[in-house]
Design a protein around this motif. Structure first.
Motif, PDB file in Angstrom:
ATOM      1  N   SER A   1       0.866  -1.176   0.000  1.00 29.55           N
ATOM      2  CA  SER A   1       0.000   0.000   0.000  1.00 29.55           C
ATOM      3  C   SER A   1       0.900   1.222   0.000  1.00 29.55           C
ATOM      4  CB  SER A   1      -0.897   0.026   1.242  1.00 29.55           C
ATOM      5  OG  SER A   1      -1.805  -1.043   1.250  1.00 29.55           O
ATOM      6  N   GLY A   2       0.640   2.142  -0.918  1.00 19.55           N
ATOM      7  CA  GLY A   2       1.472   3.334  -0.975  1.00 19.55           C
ATOM      8  C   GLY A   2       1.397   4.015  -2.319  1.00 19.55           C
ATOM      9  N   THR A   3       2.379   4.858  -2.584  1.00 19.97           N
ATOM     10  CA  THR A   3       2.429   5.632  -3.829  1.00 19.97           C
ATOM     11  C   THR A   3       3.316   4.929  -4.851  1.00 19.97           C
ATOM     12  OG1 THR A   3       2.176   7.698  -2.585  1.00 19.97           O
ATOM     13  CG2 THR A   3       3.004   7.869  -4.844  1.00 19.97           C
ATOM     14  N   VAL A   4       2.827   4.849  -6.082  1.00 18.73           N
ATOM     15  CA  VAL A   4       3.605   4.239  -7.159  1.00 18.73           C
ATOM     16  C   VAL A   4       4.659   5.238  -7.623  1.00 18.73           C
ATOM     17  CG1 VAL A   4       3.537   3.237  -9.462  1.00 18.73           C
ATOM     18  CG2 VAL A   4       1.624   2.880  -7.889  1.00 18.73           C
ATOM     19  N   LEU A   5       5.917   4.879  -7.448  1.00 25.14           N
ATOM     20  CA  LEU A   5       7.001   5.773  -7.839  1.00 25.14           C
ATOM     21  C   LEU A   5       7.492   5.521  -9.254  1.00 25.14           C
ATOM     22  CD1 LEU A   5       9.169   5.669  -4.577  1.00 25.14           C
ATOM     23  CD2 LEU A   5       7.479   7.377  -5.242  1.00 25.14           C
TER      24      LEU A   5
ATOM     25  N   LEU B   1       9.461  -4.729 -11.406  1.00 29.07           N
ATOM     26  CA  LEU B   1       8.235  -4.411 -12.130  1.00 29.07           C
ATOM     27  C   LEU B   1       7.719  -3.028 -11.747  1.00 29.07           C
ATOM     28  CD1 LEU B   1       6.145  -5.509 -14.123  1.00 29.07           C
ATOM     29  CD2 LEU B   1       4.914  -6.490 -12.183  1.00 29.07           C
ATOM     30  N   ALA B   2       7.821  -2.681 -10.460  1.00 26.31           N
ATOM     31  CA  ALA B   2       7.350  -1.372  -9.999  1.00 26.31           C
ATOM     32  C   ALA B   2       8.045  -1.035  -8.685  1.00 26.31           C
ATOM     33  CB  ALA B   2       5.839  -1.384  -9.811  1.00 26.31           C
ATOM     34  N   SER B   3       8.108   0.271  -8.402  1.00 31.65           N
ATOM     35  CA  SER B   3       8.679   0.750  -7.145  1.00 31.65           C
ATOM     36  C   SER B   3       7.614   1.538  -6.396  1.00 31.65           C
ATOM     37  CB  SER B   3       9.897   1.637  -7.407  1.00 31.65           C
ATOM     38  OG  SER B   3      10.909   0.919  -8.089  1.00 31.65           O
ATOM     39  N   PHE B   4       7.599   1.404  -5.061  1.00 34.51           N
ATOM     40  CA  PHE B   4       6.562   2.013  -4.235  1.00 34.51           C
ATOM     41  C   PHE B   4       7.183   2.788  -3.079  1.00 34.51           C
ATOM     42  CE2 PHE B   4       4.915  -1.813  -6.114  1.00 34.51           C
ATOM     43  CZ  PHE B   4       3.610  -1.525  -6.483  1.00 34.51           C
ATOM     44  N   ALA B   5       6.501   3.855  -2.662  1.00 34.12           N
ATOM     45  CA  ALA B   5       6.769   4.518  -1.391  1.00 34.12           C
ATOM     46  C   ALA B   5       5.670   4.067  -0.444  1.00 34.12           C
ATOM     47  CB  ALA B   5       6.759   6.033  -1.558  1.00 34.12           C
ATOM     48  N   LEU B   6       6.024   3.278   0.572  1.00 35.02           N
ATOM     49  CA  LEU B   6       5.029   2.684   1.451  1.00 35.02           C
ATOM     50  C   LEU B   6       4.338   3.754   2.292  1.00 35.02           C
ATOM     51  CD1 LEU B   6       6.807  -0.561   2.706  1.00 35.02           C
ATOM     52  CD2 LEU B   6       5.627  -0.104   0.554  1.00 35.02           C
ATOM     53  N   ASP B   7       3.046   3.562   2.487  1.00 33.17           N
ATOM     54  CA  ASP B   7       2.253   4.458   3.314  1.00 33.17           C
ATOM     55  C   ASP B   7       1.988   3.759   4.648  1.00 33.17           C
ATOM     56  OD1 ASP B   7       0.364   6.047   4.558  1.00 33.17           O
ATOM     57  OD2 ASP B   7      -0.674   6.550   2.689  1.00 33.17           O
ATOM     58  N   PRO B   8       2.576   4.250   5.762  1.00 26.02           N
ATOM     59  CA  PRO B   8       2.399   3.582   7.053  1.00 26.02           C
ATOM     60  C   PRO B   8       0.974   3.642   7.584  1.00 26.02           C
ATOM     61  CG  PRO B   8       3.516   5.686   7.321  1.00 26.02           C
ATOM     62  CD  PRO B   8       3.428   5.446   5.848  1.00 26.02           C
ATOM     63  N   ASN B   9       0.159   4.519   7.003  1.00 24.77           N
ATOM     64  CA  ASN B   9      -1.222   4.651   7.455  1.00 24.77           C
ATOM     65  C   ASN B   9      -2.171   3.689   6.754  1.00 24.77           C
ATOM     66  OD1 ASN B   9      -0.549   6.830   9.201  1.00 24.77           O
ATOM     67  ND2 ASN B   9      -0.548   8.212   7.418  1.00 24.77           N
ATOM     68  N   LEU B  10      -1.671   2.966   5.765  1.00 23.61           N
ATOM     69  CA  LEU B  10      -2.491   2.000   5.033  1.00 23.61           C
ATOM     70  C   LEU B  10      -2.039   0.592   5.391  1.00 23.61           C
ATOM     71  CD1 LEU B  10      -2.652   3.673   1.493  1.00 23.61           C
ATOM     72  CD2 LEU B  10      -4.426   3.638   3.254  1.00 23.61           C
ATOM     73  N   PRO B  11      -2.920  -0.398   5.243  1.00 24.51           N
ATOM     74  CA  PRO B  11      -2.547  -1.770   5.623  1.00 24.51           C
ATOM     75  C   PRO B  11      -1.425  -2.312   4.748  1.00 24.51           C
ATOM     76  CG  PRO B  11      -4.647  -1.735   4.454  1.00 24.51           C
ATOM     77  CD  PRO B  11      -4.312  -0.306   4.753  1.00 24.51           C
ATOM     78  N   GLN B  12      -0.492  -3.006   5.388  1.00 28.81           N
ATOM     79  CA  GLN B  12       0.617  -3.656   4.685  1.00 28.81           C
ATOM     80  C   GLN B  12       0.626  -5.123   5.063  1.00 28.81           C
ATOM     81  OE1 GLN B  12       2.332  -2.038   2.525  1.00 28.81           O
ATOM     82  NE2 GLN B  12       1.997   0.123   3.077  1.00 28.81           N
ATOM     83  N   ARG B  13       1.112  -5.951   4.170  1.00 25.09           N
ATOM     84  CA  ARG B  13       1.249  -7.365   4.498  1.00 25.09           C
ATOM     85  C   ARG B  13       2.518  -7.561   5.304  1.00 25.09           C
ATOM     86  NH1 ARG B  13       0.176  -9.213   0.041  1.00 25.09           N
ATOM     87  NH2 ARG B  13      -1.940  -9.806   0.564  1.00 25.09           N
TER      88      ARG B  13
END
Length: 464
Positions: free
Chosen positions: A55-59, A75-87
């Motif tokens: 969960s986060g922003t697609v960089l 395939l893709a890079s992300f900036a994780l959002d600590p306020n959204l659920p993560q596995r």
């Protein structure tokens, strides 16, 4: 500061080396939640929807539609959002996403990627091991590659369609937004796309229907017509003179393009089979003069293979050329070759030895429909014990079909024809089906192959 993580393309099906991007469901800068659709990818066996592992922003998105991405490449890079659920790390699959990359105040630039050996995305290819900051290849919470396949009609750009339909539309040059949808809840179906491609009503790039101008509109001032630039082929040059031909020895060719998906895998499999198998082919004609009306050719061919396999088990087997071991099978699972515009599929008709004519026909029809819709599970495209190529439905009498390891044999059926056959007191015109049996001579003898072919011919000679 947020953490950044890379998502590497996972193995989408039993050791496939790469996959082709069909369509991104997000763009750079978008916020995506865990397990929401990220991208649809075409493999050698299916069009699969890959969910987001974060969960986060697609960089960064590594490649555009049509690009080939090697398995394991970013395939893709992300900036994780600590306020959204993560596995949680390693949750559900037992695989780890690795350590997070160092945080950056601005949109980070992924490490430089080396050029891949195969034709893949020009600027996005498999990174070197030393440059990887994340070995993550977890796709959602899936336990196996088959679970990746999620045929759900997603609304992208206001159009609902499953990934396989979107892939077909792209290949046929159909604009999904202009297709008349007839599916459930307004979803575009495969039939809708093919109909639009046939009648040209939704061609990509075509101008919309012109609106009639008001009758009172003033005529436009006369202008000198400018030359019309067109890509259409013509025997005339721009000056209106006959086009000069190519000089001797020069051949006009189109631009080379990388093989993708099923056709790419077919090239690999056939080359591998050619390098490993010692093929030998026997040919003969099966006399079907005694057939009663209503006999299903494919069902009879399948039944004859079952009968022959039970009489000569050596042909219904797998062979390991490295270990020099042979596995004989009690069941008969027949790989049915299905020709498509994308390439060759060989789905397995399981337990053919337990099916009657109706069951065989229903099974073959189901496999063909799933192949055409690209909804067939990857597990159904392997594990057969012998295979059948009914190429005669198009043309041709005899062939040397390719045995794909670990199978020992493949049967080819040519186009039926009538021929003059000697009988007591004269000759008669009998209908025959040409048969070709190719076998791996490392695993089976010529006598076994000949007895197998004889058993097929004897069964096909029966009236019903």
């Amino acid at each position: 500061m947020s953490q950044t993580k890379n998502f590497n393309l996972p193995d989408l099906g039993e050791g496939l080396p790469d996959a082709t991007i069909v369509e991104w469901f997000v763009k750079e800068g978008d916020v995506i939640k865990l397990d929401e659709p990220l991208v649809s990818m075409e493999t050698a066996k299916a069009v699969v929807e890959v969910p987001s592992p974060f969960s986060g922003t697609v960089l960064k998105l590594s490649g555009a539609a049509g690009d080939i991405i090697p398995t394991g490449a970013v395939l893709a890079s992300f900036a994780l959002d600590p306020n959204l659920p993560q596995r949680a790390d390693g949750q559900d699959t037992g695989h780890s996403h690795g350590h997070a990359a160092p945080a950056a105040p601005a949109a980070p630039t992924p490490p430089p990627l080396p050029t891949a050996a195969a034709p893949v995305a020009a600027e996005e290819a498999k990174p070197a091991a030393a440059e990887r900051d994340d070995a993550g290849t977890v796709v959602g919470a899936m336990q196996s590659s088959n679970a990746v396949h999620a045929e759900q009609a997603l609304a992208v750009g206001g159009v609902k369609a499953v990934p396989a339909v979107r892939a077909t539309a792209r290949k046929l040059g159909v604009d999904l937004s202009r297709v008349r949808a007839t599916g459930t809840d307004g979803a575009v179906t495969m039939a809708d796309v093919k109909q639009a491609a046939a009648d040209g009503s939704a061609k990509i790039g075509a101008a919309p229907a012109a609106v009639a101008a008001p009758a009172a509109a003033a005529p436009a001032p006369a202008q000198v017509a400018a030359p019309v630039q067109s890509d259409a082929r013509t025997p005339l040059s721009a000056a209106g003179k006959p086009m000069r031909t190519q000089p001797p020895g020069v051949v006009a060719k189109g631009q080379p393009e990388p093989l993708k998906g099923v056709r790419r895998n077919m090239a690999r499999v056939m080359a591998d089979a050619h390098s490993k198998v010692v093929p030998t082919t026997l040919n003969d004609d099966a006399d079907i003069h005694a057939w009663l009306p209503g006999n299903d050719v494919t069902a009879r061919l399948v039944r004859s293979i079952v009968v022959a396999a039970q009489k000569v088990p050596a042909m219904n087997a797998w062979f390991d050329g490295e270990a020099l071991t042979r596995t004989l099978h009690a069941q008969v699972d027949i790989g049915i070759a299905v020709d498509t515009d994308d390439g060759l599929f060989v789905p397995a008709l399981r337990n053919a030895d337990m099916l009657d004519a109706r069951g065989i026909r229903e099974g073959v029809n189901r496999l063909r429909e799933q192949v055409e819709a690209r909804s067939i599970a990857a597990s159904e495209l392997s594990g057969y014990t012998i295979s059948l190529s009914n190429f005669g439905m198009f043309a041709g009498r005899y062939a040397t079909p390719v045995v794909v390891p670990p199978c020992v044999a493949i049967v080819g059926a040519g186009r039926a024809r009538h021929q003059m056959t000697p009988v007591m007191g004269g000759v008669e015109a009998h209908k025959v089906i040409p048969l070709s049996v190719t076998f791996d001579h490392r695993a089976a003898t010529g006598g076994e192959a000949a007895r197998f072919l004889r058993a097929m011919m004897d069964d096909l000679a029966l009236a019903n």
